[in-house]
Design a protein around this motif. Sequence first.
Motif, PDB file in Angstrom:
ATOM      1  N   THR A  69      42.982  32.574  39.078  1.00  0.00           N
ATOM      2  CA  THR A  69      42.196  34.002  39.194  1.00  0.00           C
ATOM      3  C   THR A  69      43.047  35.350  39.145  1.00  0.00           C
ATOM      4  O   THR A  69      42.794  36.212  38.577  1.00  0.00           O
ATOM      5  N   VAL A  70      43.959  35.092  40.198  1.00  0.00           N
ATOM      6  CA  VAL A  70      44.789  36.353  40.386  1.00  0.00           C
ATOM      7  C   VAL A  70      45.724  36.550  39.118  1.00  0.00           C
ATOM      8  O   VAL A  70      45.664  37.935  38.569  1.00  0.00           O
ATOM      9  N   ARG A  71      46.251  35.557  38.453  1.00  0.00           N
ATOM     10  CA  ARG A  71      46.964  35.783  37.303  1.00  0.00           C
ATOM     11  C   ARG A  71      46.403  36.478  36.215  1.00  0.00           C
ATOM     12  O   ARG A  71      46.742  37.357  35.495  1.00  0.00           O
TER      13      ARG A  71
ATOM     14  N   TRP B 214      45.040  55.941  39.069  1.00  0.00           N
ATOM     15  CA  TRP B 214      44.852  54.806  39.878  1.00  0.00           C
ATOM     16  C   TRP B 214      45.162  53.546  39.439  1.00  0.00           C
ATOM     17  O   TRP B 214      44.436  53.485  38.293  1.00  0.00           O
ATOM     18  N   ARG B 215      45.796  52.650  39.945  1.00  0.00           N
ATOM     19  CA  ARG B 215      46.199  51.493  39.334  1.00  0.00           C
ATOM     20  C   ARG B 215      45.525  50.270  40.708  1.00  0.00           C
ATOM     21  O   ARG B 215      45.816  50.183  41.727  1.00  0.00           O
ATOM     22  N   GLN B 216      44.273  49.569  40.084  1.00  0.00           N
ATOM     23  CA  GLN B 216      43.577  48.853  41.075  1.00  0.00           C
ATOM     24  C   GLN B 216      44.396  47.812  41.685  1.00  0.00           C
ATOM     25  O   GLN B 216      45.263  47.037  40.849  1.00  0.00           O
ATOM     26  N   PRO B 217      44.451  47.462  42.881  1.00  0.00           N
ATOM     27  CA  PRO B 217      45.339  46.287  43.464  1.00  0.00           C
ATOM     28  C   PRO B 217      44.347  45.094  43.487  1.00  0.00           C
ATOM     29  O   PRO B 217      43.074  45.292  43.306  1.00  0.00           O
ATOM     30  N   ILE B 218      44.980  44.188  43.842  1.00  0.00           N
ATOM     31  CA  ILE B 218      44.241  42.601  43.797  1.00  0.00           C
ATOM     32  C   ILE B 218      44.495  42.398  45.255  1.00  0.00           C
ATOM     33  O   ILE B 218      45.641  42.106  45.569  1.00  0.00           O
TER      34      ILE B 218
ATOM     35  N   ALA C 184      35.602  48.473  38.791  1.00  0.00           N
ATOM     36  CA  ALA C 184      36.165  48.270  40.207  1.00  0.00           C
ATOM     37  C   ALA C 184      37.444  49.187  40.392  1.00  0.00           C
ATOM     38  O   ALA C 184      38.069  49.400  39.486  1.00  0.00           O
ATOM     39  N   ASP C 185      37.611  49.473  41.654  1.00  0.00           N
ATOM     40  CA  ASP C 185      38.657  50.317  42.056  1.00  0.00           C
ATOM     41  C   ASP C 185      39.422  49.442  42.854  1.00  0.00           C
ATOM     42  O   ASP C 185      40.795  49.797  43.013  1.00  0.00           O
ATOM     43  N   VAL C 186      39.051  48.344  43.577  1.00  0.00           N
ATOM     44  CA  VAL C 186      39.971  46.970  44.321  1.00  0.00           C
ATOM     45  C   VAL C 186      39.265  45.807  43.618  1.00  0.00           C
ATOM     46  O   VAL C 186      37.955  45.740  43.685  1.00  0.00           O
ATOM     47  N   TYR C 187      40.243  44.936  43.210  1.00  0.00           N
ATOM     48  CA  TYR C 187      39.612  43.549  42.885  1.00  0.00           C
ATOM     49  C   TYR C 187      40.052  42.802  44.152  1.00  0.00           C
ATOM     50  O   TYR C 187      40.875  42.855  44.971  1.00  0.00           O
ATOM     51  N   VAL C 188      38.765  41.889  44.534  1.00  0.00           N
ATOM     52  CA  VAL C 188      39.122  40.952  45.466  1.00  0.00           C
ATOM     53  C   VAL C 188      38.787  39.562  45.258  1.00  0.00           C
ATOM     54  O   VAL C 188      37.667  39.287  44.748  1.00  0.00           O
ATOM     55  N   VAL C 189      39.979  38.548  45.271  1.00  0.00           N
ATOM     56  CA  VAL C 189      39.690  37.326  44.975  1.00  0.00           C
ATOM     57  C   VAL C 189      39.362  36.675  46.496  1.00  0.00           C
ATOM     58  O   VAL C 189      40.390  36.490  47.151  1.00  0.00           O
ATOM     59  N   ASN C 190      38.128  36.469  46.467  1.00  0.00           N
ATOM     60  CA  ASN C 190      37.676  35.647  47.704  1.00  0.00           C
ATOM     61  C   ASN C 190      37.671  34.239  47.593  1.00  0.00           C
ATOM     62  O   ASN C 190      37.841  33.777  46.802  1.00  0.00           O
ATOM     63  N   LYS C 191      37.622  33.661  48.935  1.00  0.00           N
ATOM     64  CA  LYS C 191      37.938  32.095  48.875  1.00  0.00           C
ATOM     65  C   LYS C 191      39.100  31.552  48.324  1.00  0.00           C
ATOM     66  O   LYS C 191      39.175  30.563  47.530  1.00  0.00           O
ATOM     67  N   ALA C 192      40.077  32.491  48.641  1.00  0.00           N
ATOM     68  CA  ALA C 192      41.362  32.329  47.989  1.00  0.00           C
ATOM     69  C   ALA C 192      41.968  30.996  48.529  1.00  0.00           C
ATOM     70  O   ALA C 192      42.987  30.734  48.202  1.00  0.00           O
ATOM     71  N   ASP C 193      41.518  30.301  49.538  1.00  0.00           N
ATOM     72  CA  ASP C 193      42.164  29.160  49.954  1.00  0.00           C
ATOM     73  C   ASP C 193      41.656  27.844  49.052  1.00  0.00           C
ATOM     74  O   ASP C 193      42.055  26.682  49.149  1.00  0.00           O
TER      75      ASP C 193
ATOM     76  N   LEU D 133      35.465  38.222  43.258  1.00  0.00           N
ATOM     77  CA  LEU D 133      35.652  37.084  42.239  1.00  0.00           C
ATOM     78  C   LEU D 133      35.941  36.007  43.161  1.00  0.00           C
ATOM     79  O   LEU D 133      36.621  36.046  44.242  1.00  0.00           O
ATOM     80  N   ALA D 134      35.845  34.856  42.408  1.00  0.00           N
ATOM     81  CA  ALA D 134      36.292  33.574  43.457  1.00  0.00           C
ATOM     82  C   ALA D 134      36.694  32.660  42.356  1.00  0.00           C
ATOM     83  O   ALA D 134      35.820  32.535  41.229  1.00  0.00           O
TER      84      ALA D 134
END
Length: 306
Positions: free
Chosen positions: A200-202, A218-222, A184-193, A165-166
């Motif tokens: 989005t993380v919240r 399993w608890r998906q990490p962010i 999803a097994d792992v959430y990725v917040v890309n373009k985090a700058d 996600l971005a």
Amino acid sequence: MKVPDLVAAARAGDRRATARLISMLENGTAEAPEVARLVKGGDATIVGVTGSPGVGKSTLVSALIGAWREAGLRVGVLAVDPSSPFTGGAILGDRVRMADHALDPGVYIRSVATRGHLGGLAATTGAAVRLLEGLGFDVVIVETVGVGQAEVEIAALADTTLLLLAPGMGDGIQAVKAGVVEIADVYVVNKADRPGAEGTVRDLRALMSLVRREPGEWRQPICSTVASEAKGIDDLVAAIGKHRDWLAGGDHLAVKRRRRAAAEIRARVDAELRRRYAVPEALAEQVANGETDVASAVGRVLGDTA
């Protein structure tokens, strides 16, 4: 070159041989069954990368390739692109963003056309993954077409599915809608700058708080990343490794592999049905001209009526 020679060359790192073997599987040539028989086994980590268009999937994949190559692992990438409506081929756009690895003998990158298959993958993606795994690749990355909320085939194919996600790609409600977010097994917040990344993380954390889990689940990490600068990639690789360890700790990995085999079979059946029951142009013209109705045309295609 005969199939056994191609297999031997591919295992030795010959990219052209690998490409020819995958093409045989994709095109369903007479040699395809022999390829499938000769190339078996392997224990690669299969990583799926999915998300909406524009979230940076290809850039992230390039960064992951770099991290795994530094660790000495062979990496195969299948980048699924939408098919051209004119030629049926893939646009190859994903490979442009991975050009830094084009000359690395430990990396094999291939664009795969969907050829009309829905779900974010191509019908033969599973067979190509199985081939790369059997050829000795340590990691196989499958990057899907930019997907919507219901295109979730990648979860059945991959051991670990990353959902990108971005910031700015939608409001917070998107994070709690059913569909692709749930696989999803792992959430990725890309373009985090970019502004809005913390929001989005919240939103994702709020989503996680609504999901009830039994002990040991399993608890998906962010993970937050800036893929263009390789920031956060080490943490993401670690998260993928932890998920792999969790899978291996029980029968989860075996279940994943059975589901992958079932999904591959279904995809091939769908592709064969599309080929076997192609719609004749003359029949389409009859429906367009009002000479027959759609239901009757379907019956004729399926052979139910004369």
